[in-house]
Enzyme design. Structure first.
Site, PDB file in Angstrom:
ATOM      1  N   ASP A   1      -0.043   3.834   1.276  1.00 60.07           N
ATOM      2  CA  ASP A   1      -0.345   4.523   2.541  1.00 60.07           C
ATOM      3  C   ASP A   1       0.549   4.073   3.703  1.00 60.07           C
ATOM      4  O   ASP A   1       0.594   4.744   4.733  1.00 60.07           O
ATOM      5  CB  ASP A   1      -1.811   4.281   2.934  1.00 60.07           C
ATOM      6  CG  ASP A   1      -2.790   5.014   2.038  1.00 60.07           C
ATOM      7  OD1 ASP A   1      -2.335   5.716   1.123  1.00 60.07           O
ATOM      8  OD2 ASP A   1      -4.009   4.869   2.252  1.00 60.07           O
TER       9      ASP A   1
ATOM     10  N   HIS B   1      -4.275  10.130  -7.276  1.00 55.39           N
ATOM     11  CA  HIS B   1      -3.791   8.883  -7.891  1.00 55.39           C
ATOM     12  C   HIS B   1      -2.452   9.031  -8.585  1.00 55.39           C
ATOM     13  O   HIS B   1      -1.842   8.015  -8.937  1.00 55.39           O
ATOM     14  CB  HIS B   1      -4.845   8.352  -8.862  1.00 55.39           C
ATOM     15  CG  HIS B   1      -6.118   7.979  -8.159  1.00 55.39           C
ATOM     16  ND1 HIS B   1      -7.104   8.891  -7.881  1.00 55.39           N
ATOM     17  CD2 HIS B   1      -6.538   6.815  -7.625  1.00 55.39           C
ATOM     18  CE1 HIS B   1      -8.091   8.295  -7.231  1.00 55.39           C
ATOM     19  NE2 HIS B   1      -7.768   7.032  -7.060  1.00 55.39           N
TER      20      HIS B   1
ATOM     21  N   GLY C   1      -3.876   9.057   1.864  1.00 58.00           N
ATOM     22  CA  GLY C   1      -3.665   8.684   3.267  1.00 58.00           C
ATOM     23  C   GLY C   1      -5.006   8.759   3.957  1.00 58.00           C
ATOM     24  O   GLY C   1      -5.362   9.780   4.518  1.00 58.00           O
ATOM     25  N   ARG C   2      -5.737   7.657   3.837  1.00 59.99           N
ATOM     26  CA  ARG C   2      -7.110   7.650   4.305  1.00 59.99           C
ATOM     27  C   ARG C   2      -7.189   7.733   5.831  1.00 59.99           C
ATOM     28  O   ARG C   2      -7.875   8.582   6.364  1.00 59.99           O
ATOM     29  CB  ARG C   2      -7.756   6.345   3.848  1.00 59.99           C
ATOM     30  CG  ARG C   2      -9.214   6.475   3.518  1.00 59.99           C
ATOM     31  CD  ARG C   2      -9.839   5.127   3.430  1.00 59.99           C
ATOM     32  NE  ARG C   2      -9.260   4.289   2.411  1.00 59.99           N
ATOM     33  CZ  ARG C   2      -9.868   3.959   1.262  1.00 59.99           C
ATOM     34  NH1 ARG C   2     -11.066   4.413   1.013  1.00 59.99           N
ATOM     35  NH2 ARG C   2      -9.288   3.144   0.413  1.00 59.99           N
TER      36      ARG C   2
ATOM     37  N   THR D   1       0.850  -1.189   0.000  1.00 56.46           N
ATOM     38  CA  THR D   1       0.000   0.000   0.000  1.00 56.46           C
ATOM     39  C   THR D   1       0.883   1.234   0.000  1.00 56.46           C
ATOM     40  O   THR D   1       1.883   1.286   0.719  1.00 56.46           O
ATOM     41  CB  THR D   1      -0.972   0.097   1.198  1.00 56.46           C
ATOM     42  OG1 THR D   1      -1.369   1.455   1.354  1.00 56.46           O
ATOM     43  CG2 THR D   1      -0.380  -0.351   2.504  1.00 56.46           C
TER      44      THR D   1
HETATM   45  O1  F6P Z   1      -4.295   2.668  -1.829  1.00 56.21           O
HETATM   46  C1  F6P Z   1      -4.912   3.343  -0.761  1.00 56.21           C
HETATM   47  C2  F6P Z   1      -5.454   4.614  -1.258  1.00 56.21           C
HETATM   48  O2  F6P Z   1      -4.393   5.210  -1.886  1.00 56.21           O
HETATM   49  C3  F6P Z   1      -6.082   5.543  -0.228  1.00 56.21           C
HETATM   50  O3  F6P Z   1      -5.196   6.449   0.326  1.00 56.21           O
HETATM   51  C4  F6P Z   1      -7.154   6.216  -1.019  1.00 56.21           C
HETATM   52  O4  F6P Z   1      -8.190   6.672  -0.181  1.00 56.21           O
HETATM   53  C5  F6P Z   1      -7.603   5.130  -1.915  1.00 56.21           C
HETATM   54  O5  F6P Z   1      -6.459   4.386  -2.225  1.00 56.21           O
HETATM   55  C6  F6P Z   1      -8.303   5.601  -3.149  1.00 56.21           C
HETATM   56  O6  F6P Z   1      -8.628   4.509  -3.942  1.00 56.21           O
HETATM   57  P1  F6P Z   1      -9.538   4.563  -5.249  1.00 56.21           P
HETATM   58  O7  F6P Z   1      -9.813   5.993  -5.583  1.00 56.21           O
HETATM   59  O8  F6P Z   1      -8.725   3.878  -6.275  1.00 56.21           O
HETATM   60  O9  F6P Z   1     -10.776   3.831  -4.885  1.00 56.21           O
END
Ligand code: F6P
Length: 371
Positions: free
Chosen positions: A152, A295, A195-196, A150
């Site tokens: 993150d 992204h 970074g959720r 990840t």
């Molecule tokens: O890979 C984790 C992450 O980067 C998080 O920080 C983010 O919230 C999420 O992916 C977003 O994913 P997607 O927009 O692809 O669903």
């Protein structure tokens, strides 16, 4: 006495959750390490969707991986197998007759599909969700080794996940670039990074990229403190500021900025950078801009660190299976890669400890956390 394990002849690999730089390097290391042991290797398409929705894959949802399949892919971003973050077999979204979408446990279907294809063991590459799925498979008797991925860096029991170094390096480069505009226009630049639930990317890039304030999910912020920091700088003749904010940052007493909640997938965040930029403009009167790196942090070529780590993880996962291990995740514990029970690795999320050295360093440099 432990059950005697049948020798491995055929393994599968899957990549799940958000993509991260280094996934293809893991795949290459797994495939070559397996082939060099005389095993066959198969790849499940788009997480486990290749097995759950075979009709959607005319060329096969479980594809044979050969030396040719993995030639020249170590440095490529993405994953040649595809991935998904809405195909978790533990809580798969299915539509009922009434049109309502509900979550269904489809793990048994995946296991049946593996048995049908005579897959002896699985290497599951992914984040926290993927490690939980792997753990469930292991509990149901499949031989599984997890590989932590990840950007993150929020997976516990490994010092670092691959993908993180690439994301931090790119975010730092962006901060360097944004400094020139901030300085030239005397602006406040707010930079939102992924970074959720954990602020590792914001923290490490913010400190390395000389941010003036860093807002992370672990430290709910008071916007007044950020304003004070910007004004203190202005009083010293520094009329621009850089604020790095993790997408999961939240104000004191407030909530994360959630844009969507859907059955069978994690909540989608977004908008906090824009909000903070608007607040700072209103409160300081300064010209303010926000940039969302989003992204972009997940794409591109993995850094040397991530490539090597991903190759080490892939090779270690195959070694683990060869040594008869199962239900474990490979983990970096410098200088070695060790094996941690998935049960331990999935217990908690690795958030930023408030007393960690990087936080202390940032505070020593005068960086504001909004607290
Ligand atoms: O890979 C984790 C992450 O980067 C998080 O920080 C983010 O919230 C999420 O992916 C977003 O994913 P997607 O927009 O692809 O669903």
């Amino acid at each position: 006495m432990g059950r005697k394990l049948v020798p491995i002849k055929r393994i599968a690999i899957s990549t799940g959750g958000g993509d991260a730089p280094g996934l293809n390097a893991v795949i290459r290391a797994v495939v070559l390490s397996a082939l060099n042991r005389g095993w066959e290797c198969y790849g499940s398409r788009d997480g486990y969707n290749g097995l759950l929705l075979p009709e959607q894959y005319p060329d096969g949802g479980l594809v044979r991986l050969t030396r040719e399949s993995v030639r020249g892919i170590t440095h490529l971003g993405g994953t040649i197998l595809g991935t998904t973050n809405k195909g978790n077999p533990l809580c798969y979204p299915v539509e009922t007759k009434s049109g309502r979408v509900v979550e269904k446990d489809r793990t048994d279907e995946v296991l049946r599909a593996f048995r049908k294809r005579q897959i002896d063991a699985l290497i599951a590459v992914g984040g926290d969700g993927s490690m939980q799925i792997a753990h469930a498979f292991a509990r149901k008797g499949l031989r599984v080794v997890g590989v932590p991925k990840t950007i993150d860096n929020d997976l516990d029991k490994t010092v670092i996940t691959f993908g993180f170094d690439t994301a931090v390096s790119f975010a730092t480069e962006c901060l360097d670039r944004l400094h020139s505009t901030a300085q030239a226009h005397q602006r406040v630049m707010v930079v939102e990074v992924m970074g959720r639930y954990a602020g590792w990317i914001a923290l490490n890039s913010g400190v390395s990229g000389s941010a003036d304030a860093i807002l992370i999910p672990e430290i709910p912020y008071d916007i007044g403190k950020v304003v004070a920091k910007i004004e203190e700088r202005a009083a010293r003749g520094r009329s621009f500021s850089i604020v790095v904010v993790a997408e999961g940052a939240k104000p004191k007493g407030g909530e994360r900025a959630v844009v969507a909640r859907e059955v069978g997938r994690a909540e989608r965040l977004g908008g906090i950078g824009e909000k903070i930029a608007a607040d700072l403009h209103e409160l300081t009167g300064k010209e303010t801009r926000h940039v969302v790196l989003g992204h972009l942090l997940r794409g591109g070529t993995p850094t040397t660190f991530d490539r090597l780590l991903a190759l080490r993880f892939g090779a270690a996962a195959v070694r683990a299976l060869d040594e008869g291990r199962s239900g474990v995740m490979v983990a970096l514990d410098p200088p070695t890669v060790r094996y941690v029970p998935l049960e331990q690795a999935t217990r908690r999320m690795k958030t930023v400890p408030l007393d960690c050295d990087t936080i202390l360093t940032a505070r020593g440099l005068g960086i504001c956390f909004g607290d």
